[in-house]
Scaffold this active site. Structure first.
Site, PDB file in Angstrom:
ATOM      1  N   CYS A 253       0.865  -0.985   0.052  1.00 24.76           N
ATOM      2  CA  CYS A 253       0.141  -0.172  -0.068  1.00 24.76           C
ATOM      3  C   CYS A 253       0.922   1.117   0.134  1.00 24.76           C
ATOM      4  O   CYS A 253       0.924   1.929   1.230  1.00 24.76           O
ATOM      5  CB  CYS A 253      -0.919   0.039   1.230  1.00 24.76           C
ATOM      6  SG  CYS A 253      -1.607  -1.580   1.498  1.00 24.76           S
ATOM      7  N   GLY A 257       4.013   7.381  -1.058  1.00 22.69           N
ATOM      8  CA  GLY A 257       5.274   6.869  -1.660  1.00 22.69           C
ATOM      9  C   GLY A 257       6.594   7.151  -0.712  1.00 22.69           C
ATOM     10  O   GLY A 257       7.936   6.941  -0.981  1.00 22.69           O
ATOM     11  N   GLY A 258       6.419   7.725   0.634  1.00 21.45           N
ATOM     12  CA  GLY A 258       7.373   8.206   1.414  1.00 21.45           C
ATOM     13  C   GLY A 258       8.113   6.879   1.702  1.00 21.45           C
ATOM     14  O   GLY A 258       9.499   6.839   1.671  1.00 21.45           O
ATOM     15  N   LYS A 259       7.377   6.116   2.481  1.00 18.79           N
ATOM     16  CA  LYS A 259       8.102   4.694   2.880  1.00 18.79           C
ATOM     17  C   LYS A 259       8.565   4.059   1.788  1.00 18.79           C
ATOM     18  O   LYS A 259       9.836   3.486   1.724  1.00 18.79           O
ATOM     19  CB  LYS A 259       7.043   3.915   3.672  1.00 18.79           C
ATOM     20  CG  LYS A 259       6.572   4.508   5.041  1.00 18.79           C
ATOM     21  CD  LYS A 259       5.979   3.563   5.791  1.00 18.79           C
ATOM     22  CE  LYS A 259       5.145   4.422   6.780  1.00 18.79           C
ATOM     23  NZ  LYS A 259       3.888   5.158   6.357  1.00 18.79           N
ATOM     24  N   ASP A 310      -5.312  -4.248  -6.569  1.00 18.03           N
ATOM     25  CA  ASP A 310      -5.919  -4.162  -5.346  1.00 18.03           C
ATOM     26  C   ASP A 310      -5.093  -5.284  -4.550  1.00 18.03           C
ATOM     27  O   ASP A 310      -4.772  -6.302  -4.779  1.00 18.03           O
ATOM     28  CB  ASP A 310      -7.283  -4.719  -5.296  1.00 18.03           C
ATOM     29  CG  ASP A 310      -8.247  -5.028  -4.170  1.00 18.03           C
ATOM     30  OD1 ASP A 310      -7.419  -4.726  -3.084  1.00 18.03           O
ATOM     31  OD2 ASP A 310      -9.314  -5.220  -4.344  1.00 18.03           O
ATOM     32  N   ASP A 327       1.456  -1.125   5.052  1.00 19.16           N
ATOM     33  CA  ASP A 327       1.192   0.255   5.668  1.00 19.16           C
ATOM     34  C   ASP A 327      -0.245   0.384   5.526  1.00 19.16           C
ATOM     35  O   ASP A 327      -0.673   1.084   4.512  1.00 19.16           O
ATOM     36  CB  ASP A 327       2.080   1.322   5.130  1.00 19.16           C
ATOM     37  CG  ASP A 327       1.676   2.754   5.717  1.00 19.16           C
ATOM     38  OD1 ASP A 327       1.322   2.755   7.067  1.00 19.16           O
ATOM     39  OD2 ASP A 327       2.149   3.699   5.200  1.00 19.16           O
ATOM     40  N   CYS A 380      -0.882   4.107  11.001  1.00 21.68           N
ATOM     41  CA  CYS A 380      -0.565   5.364  12.009  1.00 21.68           C
ATOM     42  C   CYS A 380      -1.904   5.733  12.687  1.00 21.68           C
ATOM     43  O   CYS A 380      -2.468   6.596  12.734  1.00 21.68           O
ATOM     44  CB  CYS A 380      -0.384   6.577  10.771  1.00 21.68           C
ATOM     45  SG  CYS A 380      -1.545   6.682   9.662  1.00 21.68           S
TER      46      CYS A 380
END
Length: 451
Positions: A253, A257-259, A310, A327, A380
């Site tokens: 997921c 795009g940061g991780k 998916d 995530d 989170c």
């Protein structure tokens, strides 16, 4: 410039976009700062005014309701936005009362005419008669009103953190977070980023201020803006011990795009490749941008591909990956400092859709990792239904999965600058980070080994 000043106008338009268009504060604010050419102190003022007003909206609405004889629901939405902005200036910022009131009146007059402007003047004069502490005493405010969180959010967070720390957590949610940067290893160094090193992530820097996008390393995509908690999630996946090959990783997921960008940099240093998947095409575009896939440059090392699929019905056969990150989409109640509108936008019934999705994604991830490989499940959100219960339900159903020791990955032995203290999660071996303890978003981390 005549009329309302640009900083207050930018804050007002931010509130309006969040309310009317479902925008996110942290995404719309930079656009408004650019639109009104705000920099330095003016940009900081507009940012605190908009974000702080949204954070403390519940408190301010209770105060405003006591200062008018009409229900707030009968007040025009634009006028109510301005009244909330006025409250924040009067009660939480170093703005002289006459300036807070007169600029609010000017703003309402420009939007709605002289009648509502007179109403605004009368209400804010009543607000200015007391400071915030006095108002809370006069209202005999309960915890939800005092800390400006919906009652169901207070209850869910209290279940997770405990009664002894809930006030500290709610207070931390109402503090503006520092901007945290990440130097993607092999591409940038922390010495290129102005600020002080983060306590735990070896790649993090707490920004010294200014526009991060103006930094060469950020502009080039060699560094980025990323909460330290999110950095620790990526590092947990990369540093988890596994058996056998270590060549192919999946971020199931990946948006925005940061991780994925940090994982790509870590994977490249080992000769591994990352598949970054996202179900929504527009978020997949954000992932491509974060990974530097703009078509004008060669594909960066460590990137296998960005896919749109998916995650609950993935296109890859079972056992295709050595490491998988989930995530998971969640309520986001661990990131209320950065996404202040989430506390008002989320509802308890959202869990009815999120929990089955989280369970399905985690099951899918376990199927996709090969025997001997590892899965990291992260949210989170510290809400127990999204953390303890999702992982626990999987462990009951699957005898080919073992819960690993994620806490062991939050130490100097795993490459961090310092051990992360007091980070035990709700299941033995899991990790729960907290804003009031660690200065991060409230990230949950579970490590799962495929037998």
């Amino acid at each position: 410039m005549s009329g309302p000043d640009p900083a207050r106008r930018a804050a007002f338009e931010t509130l309006k976009a969040v309310r009317a268009k479902g925008a996110y504060t942290n995404l719309v604010l930079p656009h408004m700062l650019g639109k009104y050419r705000l920099t330095g102190r003016d940009a900081a003022f507009a940012t605190e005014l908009a974000s702080g007003t949204i954070r403390r909206q519940g408190t301010y609405d209770a105060i405003l309701a006591s200062c008018t004889d009409r229900p707030l629901a009968n007040t025009a939405a634009k006028v109510l936005d301005v009244l909330r902005l006025g409250c924040h200036q009067l009660l939480a910022m170093r703005v002289a009362p006459h300036a807070a009131i007169s600029t609010s009146v000017d703003l309402v007059k420009s939007e709605s005419g002289p009648g509502p402007a007179g109403f605004t003047n009368a209400v804010l004069r009543k607000v200015s008669a007391h400071d915030l502490d006095a108002w809370l005493l006069r209202l005999d405010a309960d915890r939800a009103t005092r800390f400006s969180h919906p009652q169901w959010v207070v209850d869910a967070l209290a279940d997770a953190v405990g009664e002894g720390e809930i006030d500290a957590l709610l207070e931390a949610d109402n503090r503006a977070p520092s901007v945290t940067l990440v130097a993607r290893p092999g591409r940038a160094t922390v010495s290129e980023l102005p600020g002080r090193p983060t306590p735990y992530s070896p790649y993090g820097v707490t920004s010294a201020g200014g526009d991060p996008g103006a930094l060469p390393a950020v502009a080039d995509g060699r560094a980025g803006v990323q909460d330290e908690g999110s950095q620790l999630v990526a590092l947990a996946l990369a540093s988890a011990p596994l058996e056998g090959t270590d060549a192919r990783w999946l971020d199931l997921c990946a948006g925005p795009g940061g991780k994925a960008a940090l994982l790509v940099a870590l994977a490249a240093g080992r000769g591994a490749g990352v598949v970054a998947n996202e179900v929504q095409p527009h978020r997949a575009d954000l992932v491509r941008r974060a990974l530097g896939l703009d078509g004008a440059r060669p594909t960066p090392p460590g990137v296998e591909e960005v896919t749109v699929a998916d995650g609950t019905t993935p296109p890859w056969p079972p056992g295709s990956f050595d490491r998988v990150l989930v995530d998971a989409p969640c309520t986001g109640l661990g990131a209320l400092r950065r996404r202040p509108e989430a506390r008002w936008r989320r509802q308890p019934e959202d869990l009815d859709d999120l929990l089955p999705l989280q369970r399905a994604l985690l099951t899918s991830a376990v199927d996709l990792v090969r025997p001997g490989g590892v899965v990291v499940y992260a949210t989170c959100s510290p809400v127990l239904a999204e953390t303890r219960d999702v992982v626990g339900s999987l462990l009951v159903k699957r005898d080919d999965v073992k819960l690993g020791d994620a806490a062991a990955l939050m130490t100097t032995a795993a490459g961090l600058r310092n051990d992360v203290p007091d980070c035990a999660g709700p299941l033995q071996g899991t990790v729960q980070l907290w804003p009031h303890r660690h200065g991060t978003d409230a990230m949950f981390v579970a490590l799962l080994h495929r037998r």
